[in-house]
Scaffold this active site. Structure first.
Site, PDB file in Angstrom:
ATOM      1  N   ALA A  22      11.647   3.485 -10.398  1.00  0.00           N
ATOM      2  CA  ALA A  22      11.730   2.342  -9.411  1.00  0.00           C
ATOM      3  C   ALA A  22      11.349   0.608  -9.732  1.00  0.00           C
ATOM      4  CB  ALA A  22      11.460   2.456  -7.838  1.00  0.00           C
ATOM      5  N   SER A  23      13.651   0.543 -10.586  1.00  0.00           N
ATOM      6  CA  SER A  23      13.245  -0.878 -10.856  1.00  0.00           C
ATOM      7  C   SER A  23      13.326  -2.003  -9.603  1.00  0.00           C
ATOM      8  CB  SER A  23      14.734  -0.776 -11.538  1.00  0.00           C
ATOM      9  OG  SER A  23      14.792  -0.221 -12.360  1.00  0.00           O
ATOM     10  N   ALA A  24      12.539  -3.130 -10.000  1.00  0.00           N
ATOM     11  CA  ALA A  24      12.443  -4.360  -8.931  1.00  0.00           C
ATOM     12  C   ALA A  24      13.421  -4.353  -8.271  1.00  0.00           C
ATOM     13  CB  ALA A  24      12.564  -5.259  -9.736  1.00  0.00           C
ATOM     14  N   GLY A  25      13.579  -4.059  -6.898  1.00  0.00           N
ATOM     15  CA  GLY A  25      14.173  -4.596  -5.560  1.00  0.00           C
ATOM     16  C   GLY A  25      15.415  -3.289  -5.477  1.00  0.00           C
ATOM     17  N   GLY A  27      14.519   0.130  -3.344  1.00  0.00           N
ATOM     18  CA  GLY A  27      13.972   0.549  -2.639  1.00  0.00           C
ATOM     19  C   GLY A  27      13.020   1.193  -3.006  1.00  0.00           C
ATOM     20  N   LYS A  28      11.909   0.775  -3.375  1.00  0.00           N
ATOM     21  CA  LYS A  28      10.893   2.070  -3.702  1.00  0.00           C
ATOM     22  C   LYS A  28      10.716   2.382  -2.077  1.00  0.00           C
ATOM     23  CE  LYS A  28       6.895  -0.101  -5.199  1.00  0.00           C
ATOM     24  NZ  LYS A  28       6.242  -0.091  -4.494  1.00  0.00           N
ATOM     25  N   THR A  29       9.234   1.442  -1.208  1.00  0.00           N
ATOM     26  CA  THR A  29       9.201   1.915   0.202  1.00  0.00           C
ATOM     27  C   THR A  29      10.602   2.461   0.881  1.00  0.00           C
ATOM     28  OG1 THR A  29       8.073  -0.091  -1.061  1.00  0.00           O
ATOM     29  CG2 THR A  29       8.000   0.452   1.755  1.00  0.00           C
ATOM     30  N   HIS A 943     -16.396  18.230  29.083  1.00  0.00           N
ATOM     31  CA  HIS A 943     -16.767  18.053  27.952  1.00  0.00           C
ATOM     32  C   HIS A 943     -17.061  19.655  27.537  1.00  0.00           C
ATOM     33  CE1 HIS A 943     -19.130  13.865  27.581  1.00  0.00           C
ATOM     34  NE2 HIS A 943     -17.490  13.683  27.383  1.00  0.00           N
ATOM     35  N   ASP A 993     -11.225   7.857  16.719  1.00  0.00           N
ATOM     36  CA  ASP A 993     -11.485   6.828  16.079  1.00  0.00           C
ATOM     37  C   ASP A 993     -12.743   7.087  14.252  1.00  0.00           C
ATOM     38  OD1 ASP A 993     -14.134   7.712  16.852  1.00  0.00           O
ATOM     39  OD2 ASP A 993     -14.088   6.112  18.764  1.00  0.00           O
TER      40      ASP A 993
END
Length: 1007
Positions: A22-25, A27-29, A943, A993
Site C-alpha cells: 500500500a503506497s502512501a495515502g 487507504g491502508k487502514t 456466582h 477486565d
C-alpha cells in the site's frame, strides 16, 4: 516477477499467505478495517471467504507501536459501528459497506454480530509485535517452556552497560601492560567500546567479517611482540645509511619527496627506540611506504629500485599486524551478549528483544508444532500492519505459524518504499525475502490524500530513474492515481493556485554544508512568512501555522530552521525531540539549585545556584548580595525554607514553591525559548519526585540525579523531551517521525543533506547481515544500502504533503574538497540519473517546465510575520446544549437482590440502587419475593449459577432452564427468573477486565 494485482477489499481471499503493498495515502487502514468487517461477517464466496465467521478475539492484528495499535483499534471500532448502523437502516453512502448490504442477506443477524463486536472491541486481538509475543509466551507457558514469573524490562541499557563493565574488568585487568595500553588507545573507557557495538548486539543472524573467533588474543599478542622485537633488533643492527639507499633509487618524486623521507625515517627510528608494539595509523602508513613491494611500485619506469633486507622485513611486518580492534570487537560482541543473557536469566528479566527471541526459539523447539497449532486455533487469521519494518525473527515467527496452513490467513500489509527504520532493527532485506516467498501480491492504486498535481509531481520525480529505489526488482515504483478529493479545496495565494512542487535552486559552485543549511533555513522561514502573512487559503479557510510542517533529518537542522523562524516572530514547535531531559541546561541548573537547598548553609553551593541561568539573576543582583549582608542572610533563610518544604512535602512541591516565590514562570515565558525551558524544568521535577519514592532522603536523590546527568538515556520514554506547546504553531518534525502523518503544506529545506555509511554493516547475496570489523573500511554495499534508505526517506517526506511541497536544492561539497557530493544524495541520485553535477541546472529547467512544478530562486526576506490584529476578548462560560440520557443507571446483582425489582424504584438516573434505597416505601403487608432465603447472602446465588454455565456459550432455553432449576434449589420465588435471565445474559456479553472479571454492566431502567 509478475506485477501485483489491484486489491478489491470485497473480493480479496481471506485465507493463505498474501502480500499487500500500500503506497502512501492509498487507504491502508481503511483496507484493514474492510477485511476485518468481512472476517466478522463471514463474507465472500467459496473462493474468497474464510472458513467461518470470526470473533474479534480470533482476528490477530499486529503493528509495531502502542500508538498505532490504539489508532487501529479506534478506526476498526468506528468502522464496525458505521457498518452496524448501515445494516440497521438498510442503506449506506460508503461504497464498500453498500456492497456488503447487497451481498449479506440477513441484515438483522449482521447487525447483531457487528453490535456484539463493537461491544467487545476491548477484547480485540490488536497488539504490538512484542505484546503478541509476550501474551503467547504466558498463555502457552508449557508449550513455549517460558518461566511463569518474569518481569519485562523496558529499558535494558543499564543491563548492557553492566555486561560491558563486567567484560571490561575481567578482560582488561588480566592483560599485559603493553596490550592493555594498546586497548586503551582504541577505547579510552568501556562505554566507547559499547558504543561501537550499538545495534549489533540485537542483530539477528549477524556474521562478522573476518571471523577471528578461533584466535586467542593473548597468544596473538605474544606473536606480535616477537615479530616487532625481531624487526627492532634488525633495525638497530643495521649500519647502512637507508636515506642514501632511498635517494640513490629512482622513486616517484611526488610520493617520496626529498624533504619528507628524512622525517619518515626518523619516525621509524623513534618507534624502534620506544616500547610501543602496535603503531598508530600515521606510523603504520609510514612503515608501509618502506615496504619492498611499495618501493618497487613507486620506482620510475626503467629506473633503479631501492633494495635492502630491512625493506623486506618491514613488508613482512606490515602484512602481519595484529588485528587488535577486530579481535576485541568480535570477542566483546560474543561476551557481552552472553553476559547480558545470563544477567537477565538470573534476575528473571525479559527485554523487548527477548520476547521475540523467546517465541522464535519456542516455535523452533520440539514442542513448536504443538505451540503453532494452538496459536492457529486461537488466531485463525493474522494481519501484520507495517510489514516493511519487519526483521528476520518476526518473519520467522509468522511464516512458521501460518505458511503450512492454507486454511488460515496471513496478510502482510506494508509499503517497502517507506521502510526507514533500519536504525531500530527493521530489515528491508527480510521484507524482500518474504516478497519473493509469497506468490500472491496485491497493491492499492489510488491516493486519497493529496491533490492530483501533487501526486503527478511526485510520480514524475521518481519516474526519472529506472531504479528509483535501487532494488528495483523487489521495490518497484508503481505510479498511483489521484482520487481528487483534495482538489475540491485548492491552496491559493494572492488569488493564484500554489504550485504542487516548488524547487528552490541556488546555482553555481558547490557550497559547504553549513552555508547550504543557513541559506535554505532562511528560505524556509521566508516562505512561511509569505504564506501566513499573505492570506493563503485552503478552500474557504485561511491557512494557519499548524497547517505547515518543516521536515528535517535531525535536531541540528531543526535548530537552524527554528532560529530563522524565531527571528521572523513565527511560533514553532519541534515534535521529534528524542534527547534526554537530563542533557539539557535546565537539568544542570536544577541540580545546582537543589544542592543549595540541600545544604543552604554552604556558601559555595548558594553562589553556584544563583549564578545559573535558571534563576535569571543579572550581574547587579549578584553584586548586591556581596555588598548587603542582610540581603545575603535573607537569601539563606529563603533556601532554608525550601529545605524544610523538601523535607515535609517533597522535591516537586519545593520546585513549585521556588517558581511561585521568585515569579520564575512568567519571567521564563517572556523569553524566546521560555516555554521549552519551563517544560523541561517541570519535567525534571516530576521525574525527581517519582524517583524519591524509591530512594532514601535528599542525599540518595541527589546521587541519583548526578548519575543521570552523567549518563542521560534518550531512548528512555520517560526521559525524552516533552512537547512544550500544542498551540497553533509551525511543526518541525523529523522525516522518521512524520511517517503516517499528513500536512497541507510541507517544506523540505535540506533534501541534499546526507550522511555516508557510518559503519560497514551490509547484507550479502543471501540477504544475511554482515559486519566488516576492519576499521575505516566502508564496503560499497554498505554505502549502496545507505543511499537506498535515503531514497525511501525522501519518498516518505514528499508524500506527507496534501497541497504543496518546497525543496531546497544546491550543489554540495564535503569539507575543503571542491568536488561535488550531490550524486551521493537521494535527490541528486534521482535528478542526475547518472549524469554529472554540472548537468543539474538543465535538468531542473526541464523539470520546472512541467505542470504542477515550479523552479525558482530561494526566497530571502527578513521581514517578520505581521502581528495579528488586536481585538476585544470577551470571556464567558459556554452554554451547555447537549442532552443527558436519563434512561439508565449503574446497578449490581447485590443491589437488585437487596432492594427488589428495578421497576419499583423512583427515577433517579445515574445512581446506584443502594443510594436510593431510602426512597422506597415497602409494603409491610406484601411478602418480599426477592428477599434471600435464610442462610443465603448477596453474590452466592449468581456466582454459583455462573459456575454451572458453559461460559460463554450458554444461551436460549438452556440458560432459562438452568436458572429455574437453580431458583428451585435455593428456594427462591420464580419471580426472579426474568430478572436473572437478563442479568446473566448481560454478564456473559460484558467485556472482561485485565483480571478476567466481568466489567460493570448497565441495567435498563425500563425493567
Amino acid at each position: 516477477m509478475a506485477s501485483p494485482r489491484i486489491l478489491d477489499p470485497a473480493t480479496f481471499p481471506l485465507h493463505g499467505m498474501r502480500l499487500i503493498e500500500a503506497s502512501a495515502g492509498t487507504g491502508k487502514t481503511y483496507t484493514i478495517a474492510a477485511l476485518y468487517l468481512r472476517l466478522l461477517l463471514g463474507h465472500g464466496d467459496e473462493h474468497s471467504a474464510h472458513a467461518s465467521p470470526l470473533d474479534v478475539d480470533q482476528i490477530l492484528v499486529v503493528t509495531f507501536t502502542e500508538a498505532a495499535t490504539e489508532e487501529l483499534r479506534d478506526r476498526i471500532r468506528r468502522r464496525i459501528r458505521e457498518a452496524r448502523q448501515a445494516f440497521v437502516r438498510g442503506e449506506s453512502e460508503d461504497h464498500f459497506i453498500a456492497r456488503l448490504l447487497r451481498e449479506v442477506p440477513d441484515h438483522g443477524q449482521a447487525a447483531r454480530i457487528l453490535g456484539a463486536a463493537a461491544r467487545n472491541m476491548d477484547q480485540a486481538a490488536i497488539f504490538t509485535i512484542h505484546g503478541f509475543c509476550q501474551r503467547m509466551l504466558k498463555q502457552h507457558a508449557f508449550e513455549s517452556g517460558s518461566l511463569f514469573e518474569t518481569e519485562l524490562e523496558q529499558d535494558d541499557a543499564p543491563l548492557r552497560r553492566e555486561a560491558m563493565l563486567d567484560y571490561w574488568r575481567s578482560r582488561l585487568y588480566q592483560l599485559p601492560g603493553a596490550l592493555a595500553a594498546a586497548l586503551l588507545q582504541l577505547w579510552g573507557e568501556p562505554m566507547k567500546l559499547l558504543g561501537d557495538l550499538y545495534g549489533l548486539l540485537s542483530t539477528d543472524g549477524l556474521r562478522l567479517e573476518p571471523d577471528l573467533s578461533a584466535l586467542d588474543l593473548a597468544d596473538e599478542w605474544q606473536l606480535q611482540v616477537a615479530r616487532v622485537d625481531a624487526f627492532k633488533q634488525a633495525w638497530r643492527q643495521c649500519d647502512d645509511d637507508l636515506l642514501d639507499v632511498l635517494q640513490r633509487g629512482d622513486l616517484n618524486g611526488n610520493s617520496y619527496r626529498k624533504t619528507s623521507v628524512p622525517g619518515w625515517l626518523q619516525a621509524v627510528e623513534d618507534y624502534v627506540a620506544s616500547d610501543q608494539v602496535l603503531p598508530d595509523s600515521r606510523l603504520a602508513e609510514i612503515l608501509e611506504k618502506f615496504g619492498q613491494s611499495r618501493l618497487r611500485d613507486k620506482t620510475k619506469k626503467n629506473g633503479v629500485t631501492p633494495e635492502h633486507p630491512l625493506f623486506a622485513h618491514i613488508e613482512q611486518l606490515c602484512e602481519k599486524w595484529l588485528p587488535l580492534r577486530e579481535l576485541v570487537l568480535g570477542e566483546a560482541l560474543r561476551e557481552v551478549r552472553r553476559r547480558l543473557a545470563l544477567n537477565k536469566a538470573q534476575r528473571r528479566l525479559l527485554g523487548f528483544d527477548d520476547l521475540l527471541s523467546g517465541l522464535d526459539r519456542a516455535l523452533a523447539s520440539a514442542a513448536g508444532p504443538r505451540l503453532a497449532a494452538a496459536i492457529r486455533v486461537q488466531f485463525p487469521v493474522a494481519l501484520i500492519d507495517e510489514f516493511q519494518d519487519t526483521d528476520p525473527q518476526q518473519y520467522r515467527i509468522f511464516s512458521g505459524l501460518y505458511s503450512t496452513s492454507p486454511d488460515c490467513g496471513l496478510f502482510m500489509i506494508g509499503d517497502p518504499k517507506q521502510a526507514i527504520y533500519a536504525f531500530r532493527g527493521a530489515d528491508i532485506f527480510t521484507y524482500i525475502q518474504a516478497r519473493r516467498a509469497v506468490s500472491d501480491h496485491y497493491t492499492l492504486a489510488t491516493n486519497w490524500r493529496s491533490t492530483s498535481a501533487m501526486i503527478a509531481s511526485v510520480n514524475r520525480l521518481f519516474e526519472r530513474h529506472v531504479a528509483p529505489f535501487i532494488f528495483d526488482e523487489d521495490i518497484p515504483f508503481l505510479p498511483v492515481q489521484a482520487a481528487g478529493h483534495a482538489d475540491r479545496k485548492p491552496l491559493m495565494l494572492d488569488g493564484e493556485p500554489v504550485p504542487a512542487l516548488t524547487l528552490w535552486h541556488r546555482p553555481g559552485y558547490p557550497v559547504g554544508k553549513a552555508d547550504y543549511q543557513q541559506l535554505f533555513a532562511d528560505s524556509c522561514a521566508s516562505q512561511i512568512v509569505r504564506l501566513l502573512g499573505g492570506g493563503a487559503r485552503i478552500g474557504d479557510r485561511v491557512l494557519e501555522a499548524r497547517d505547515l510542517a518543516v521536515l528535517v533529518r535531525d535536531r541540528f537542522e531543526a535548530a537552524a530552521v527554528q532560529q530563522a523562524l524565531r527571528r521572523r516572530h513565527v511560533p514553532s514547535v519541534y515534535q521529534s525531540g528524542r534527547d534526554s531531559v537530563f542533557s539539557t541546561r535546565e537539568a544542570l541548573d536544577l541540580y545546582r539549585i537543589l544542592q543549595a537547598i540541600q545544604e543552604p548553609q554552604q556558601e559555595r553551593h548558594l553562589r553556584a545556584a544563583l549564578a545559573c541561568s535558571l534563576l535569571l539573576q543579572d550581574a547587579d543582583s549578584l553584586q548586591a548580595l556581596n555588598d548587603d549582608e542582610r540581603r545575603w542572610e535573607g537569601l539563606v533563610a529563603e533556601f532554608i525554607d525550601y529545605h524544610q518544604r523538601w523535607s515535609a512535602l517533597g522535591v516537586l512541591a519545593t520546585v513549585h514553591q521556588l517558581l511561585e516565590r521568585r515569579n520564575l514562570a512568567s519571567q521564563l515565558l517572556a523569553l524566546p525559548d521560555g516555554e521549552r525551558r519551563l517544560t523541561d524544568l517541570l519535567h525534571l521535577a516530576e521525574l525527581l519526585q517519582e524517583a524519591s519514592q524509591q530512594l532514601e532522603g535528599m542525599p540518595g536523590l541527589m546521587r541519583w540525579f548526578g548519575e543521570h546527568l552523567q549518563s542521560p538515556n534518550g531512548n528512555s520514554e520517560a526521559q525524552q523531551l516533552r512537547l512544550e506547546s500544542d498551540r497553533n504553531r509551525v511543526t518541525l518534525i523529523t522525516i522518521h517521525k512524520s511517517k503516517g502523518l499528513e500536512y497541507p503544506v510541507v517544506l523540505l529545506p535540506f533534501p541534499i543533506n546526507h550522511r555516508t555509511a557510518s559503519r560497514a554493516l551490509y547484507h550479502d547475496d543471501d540477504t544475511r547481515p554482515v559486519y566488516d570489523l576492519s576499521q575505516g573500511r566502508r564496503p560499497l554495499r554498505a554505502e549502496r544500502e545507505r543511499l537506498a534508505e535515503d531514497l525511501r526517506l525522501l519518498y516518505v517526506a514528499l508524500t506527507r504533503s496534501v497541497h504543496a511541497c518546497y525543496l531546497g536544492i544546491s550543489d554540495l561539497k564535503q569539507g575543503n574538497d571542491r568536488a561535488s557530493v550531490l550524486p551521493r544524495s537521494a535527490l541528486g541520485y534521482l535528478l542526475l540519473n547518472g549524469s554529472d553535477a554540472e548537468a543539474l541546472p538543465g535538468i531542473l529547467q526541464q523539470l520546472g517546465a512541467q505542470a504542477g512544478i515550479c523552479l525558482t530562486a530561494p526566497p530571502l526576506d527578513d521581514r517578520p510575520l505581521p502581528a495579528p490584529a488586536a481585538g476585544t476578548l470577551e470571556l464567558g462560560a459556554r452554554t451547555f446544549r447537549g442532552r443527558i440520557r436519563r434512561d439508565w443507571r449503574i446497578s449490581s446483582y447485590s443491589a437488585l437482590s437487596s432492594q427488589g425489582p428495578a421497576r419499583d424504584l423512583p427515577e433517579l438516573p445515574g445512581l446506584d440502587l443502594e443510594v436510593v434505597a431510602d426512597a422506597r416505601e415497602p409494603d409491610a403487608g406484601t411478602a418480599d419475593i426477592f428477599g434471600f432465603p435464610k442462610g443465603a447472602r448477596a453474590g452466592t446465588f449468581l456466582h454459583g449459577l455462573l459456575e454451572q454455565l458453559d461460559f460463554p456459550r450458554a444461551a436460549g432455553e438452556g440458560l432459562r432452564e438452568l436458572i429455574r432449576q437453580r431458583l428451585a434449589l435455593e428456594g427462591f420465588d420464580e419471580g426472579w427468573a426474568p430478572v436473572l435471565e437478563t442479568l446473566v445474559g448481560d454478564v456473559l456479553d460484558a467485556p472482561l477486565d485485565d483480571r478476567g472479571c466481568a466489567c460493570a454492566i448497565s441495567v435498563p431502567q425500563t425493567g
